[in-house]
Structure formats: structure tokens, C-alpha cells
Write a protein that holds these residues in place. Sequence first.
Motif, PDB file in Angstrom:
ATOM      1  N   ILE A 323      -3.544 -27.101  29.431  1.00  0.00           N
ATOM      2  CA  ILE A 323      -4.390 -28.260  29.133  1.00  0.00           C
ATOM      3  C   ILE A 323      -5.823 -27.989  29.581  1.00  0.00           C
ATOM      4  CG2 ILE A 323      -4.781 -30.690  29.680  1.00  0.00           C
ATOM      5  CD1 ILE A 323      -1.743 -31.014  29.901  1.00  0.00           C
ATOM      6  N   ASN A 324      -6.763 -28.229  28.684  1.00  0.00           N
ATOM      7  CA  ASN A 324      -8.199 -28.046  28.960  1.00  0.00           C
ATOM      8  C   ASN A 324      -8.555 -26.602  29.303  1.00  0.00           C
ATOM      9  OD1 ASN A 324      -8.577 -30.819  28.594  1.00  0.00           O
ATOM     10  ND2 ASN A 324      -8.282 -31.249  30.769  1.00  0.00           N
ATOM     11  N   ASP A 349      -7.283 -27.799  24.426  1.00  0.00           N
ATOM     12  CA  ASP A 349      -6.105 -27.171  25.022  1.00  0.00           C
ATOM     13  C   ASP A 349      -5.764 -25.887  24.290  1.00  0.00           C
ATOM     14  OD1 ASP A 349      -6.008 -29.487  26.534  1.00  0.00           O
ATOM     15  OD2 ASP A 349      -4.329 -30.361  25.418  1.00  0.00           O
ATOM     16  N   GLU A 354      -2.478 -30.789  21.191  1.00  0.00           N
ATOM     17  CA  GLU A 354      -3.504 -31.286  22.103  1.00  0.00           C
ATOM     18  C   GLU A 354      -2.895 -32.408  22.924  1.00  0.00           C
ATOM     19  OE1 GLU A 354      -7.342 -31.112  23.761  1.00  0.00           O
ATOM     20  OE2 GLU A 354      -6.418 -29.820  22.248  1.00  0.00           O
TER      21      GLU A 354
END
Length: 473
Positions: A323-324, A349, A354
Motif C-alpha cells: 500500500i502506497n 499501491d 488499490e
Amino acid sequence: MGIFFLGTTAHAVTIYVDADATSGANDGSSWTDAYTDLQAALAASSSGDEIWVAEGTYYPGTSTSSCFQMKNGVGIYGGFDGSETARSQRDIDANETILSGANKCYHVFYHPSSLSLTATAVLSGFTIKKGHSNAYGGGMYNIRSSPTISYCTFSGNYAYTQGGGMFNDHSSPTLTGCTFISNNAYQYGGGMVNDDSSPTLTGCTFIGNRASVMHGGGMVNRSSSPILTNCTFSGNRAGSYGSGGGIYNGSSSPILTNCILWGDTATSGKEVYNSSSSSTPQFSCCDVEGGIRGLGTDNGGNINADPRFDSDGIHLLGWSPCINKGRNSAASGIAEDIDGENRLNGTVDMGADEFLDSDEDGLSDYAEEIFYGTDPDDTDSDGDGYDEMVEMVHGTDPADENDMPSAGTIYVDVDFTGKEVGTSWKNALTDLQTALTYSLSGDEIWVAAGTYYPGSSRSSYLQIRTCLLTQEV
């Protein structure tokens, strides 16, 4: 959702297809008078037309040589219920539109070089299944043809030689939001084979595809350089004599950005295998099981960490390290993820999914809607006073107000792979911080041997709550 067809003309028409429109004129002029056969609509179409296809199952014919063929300048769209007046009203999840080879037709789609398909040939919103080829490309076989394909699922297709889902020969199609799942090739490339081809794949998934004997459970590239952005490979398998469970490269240099390759299997090169030094894949912000050392060029941002998939092997859990962690510049033109959710919400992501958590309860919006039947905008959908993630960890139904959690045992095992809920060792959480966050007074947290971290920042720490923390030896 999907890719919009741009090559319209003043004489463009919409042609309607609905297998259930048996009492109409069968001329394609409206939903009431829709063609009941897609082949009839294709025969009647010309450049600039759109073909709208209602939910149902459609077959190319009854012989082994029967197949559908796309046309330049014609957009073919599935996912309608038969009442829409605008393409934007379709719902491809609710109205599955299946194009089936019935395990008899060699190819569901066959595009010989004489068609010379370009990007103006558009296919969107279909499930393409049960093509059964004696050679190449059970789902789709492209020869010097490069159509545009979006939000299609290639499922359960077979090819004896190569490319169960798709075979590209001197072809570079553009695929967006497509899923290749449970396709099989006896020899090479269960999901896709690219031969002197460089397709562009964005937000695509390759799940559970298989090459029964040889190489490339997910994908085989020969003298090809496909571009893969935000794609996910998981659960694919090369054969007993094969390499490259995820991707096999022969004199090929694919470019992978924001991709996840995890949980694929092969005798050698479980995720990526290069048959010679002439193959030099490029990796940017990818999560590859085992790491990318020795596999190609490291362009930075790559990790080797369990992506923490939900049970479907595609969607990320709230504590996923992916994530991210993607590269926004590569995803700047990507509006949606595999579920049609907004792709750019800060830092993108890795992978096709996402992670969105509108109510910040640790469950993704998609998982709440599809798996648990809860409201993604409400941390307590059933109004029983307990957050949904607390209920999940304690084994109660977050959508049932009468099923309330009570203190018990939460299981944590950093080495566990599977559905992470925490209600037993067989579905243990892998993150101690998550167990602490969603524990109740009186809980015991049992932690298996291993190393656990409070987080990745200097300010991260573990905080004991009113529960008993023990270690399972």
C-alpha cells in the motif's frame, strides 16, 4: 469504466444484442428488437458502430473452427441488462456477459493477419471462456493484430501447445483491467504467450494459470518486451519440466512497474525465469517473492515482502506492505483499479488492486461490499457497538447486530500465508500490531515464533492493552 471508443462517424449506430429478446424483430435496432446472436451483429456492423451485448452466454458456433472476430472501428461492449440508454449505465459485475467456446471451438476469438486489427477494434466487459485449441490461443489468438481489450476475464481456456488464455504473434494489443484466471496450456504459457509481440498490460491479473508440462504458468515472452503496470501474478504454476511460474522470458525484456509477483510455483524461477542473459527485465516499485537480484535491472523501489492478499489472491489487506509503495508517474494515466475504484489517492499501491478504506476500519471497501456485506462508509454497519474489524478478529458476523463479539484468543503467526482473520492458527493474523489494535478486554493474543515489528517509522511502537499477551512455542 472501461475504454471509450473514439472512432465514430456521422453514420455510426448502436447495434443491440440480447439472447433473451426472442419475441422481437431480431434486427439489432433496439433492445426490444435486438439480435439474439452476436455473430449476426458482427456481420451487420461497420466502422464507427458500437455493439451492446446484454447479459447471457453467446457462442461463436458449433464447429471447432467457429470463432468470433473483431473489426477495426467497431466497439463491442458487454455488461448490459437490456434497458440502458447510455454505455456508462452498464454494470459488468452484475450483468456477466459470457462468450464461450463450449470446450469445442479452437478459439473464442481468432484474428488472422488478414484482419490487421488496430487499437480501434475494441472489446470491453466480457468473460471469455472455454476455448479449446489444438495448438495456440484458446481464448484469443492474434496474428499481426493489436486490438484494445478492457475489463475482460479470460477463464478456463485451453491450448495444447501455447497460450491457453491468449496467444500474440507479432501482435501488441492493449489490455486494461483484464483478468486471466485458471487458463491452461499443455506446453507453454497458461495465461498468455507473446511471440515477437509487445502488448501493454495495465491493471491486469494472472491468477491460477498453468503450463502443464513446460514453462510460464502465467506468461511466456519470446523476443518480446511487454509493458506491465500495476499487474498482479499469483498462484500460477509452471509444469514439472518447466521454469517461470509467473513469467518466463526467452530473449525478452519486459518492463514491470508497480507489479506484484507472489505465490507462483515452478521447478526453477518460481516468479520470473530468464532463459539466457539476453533477457533483461526492468523492475520498478515491484514486490517479487525472493527479490529481483539476478533477474534484471533494479530501477528502485522494489521489495520482497508478503503482499498480504485477501483470500482471492488479488485484493490487499489493510496491513499490506504494497500500500502506497508504487510509482505515481507510471500510473498517471490510470483512472481506476481492477474494481473500478479510483487509482490515485495519494501514492499509488503496487498491484492491480488499490486499497481503499473509506471508514478506516482496516477492511477494504471492496471486501466490505463483496465479501462481508457491510457498509464501507460505516465502521459499525450492524450498529451493535463493535467495529467491523473487531468482529472479524473475534469470529462474529459484522453484518448481524445480534452476533456480538466476546473476549477470546487471537492468533498471530508471521509465517502464515492465507486468509488472515486471527480466529485460529489456520487463519492467523501475521501482524501483532493488528491483533493489539482490534483486541478486547480479556483477550489472549497467542504469538508464534518469529520476528515482529511495530511499524516502519521511528515513531512506531507496540502498546499493550487490557489483554494477556503470550507466545506460542
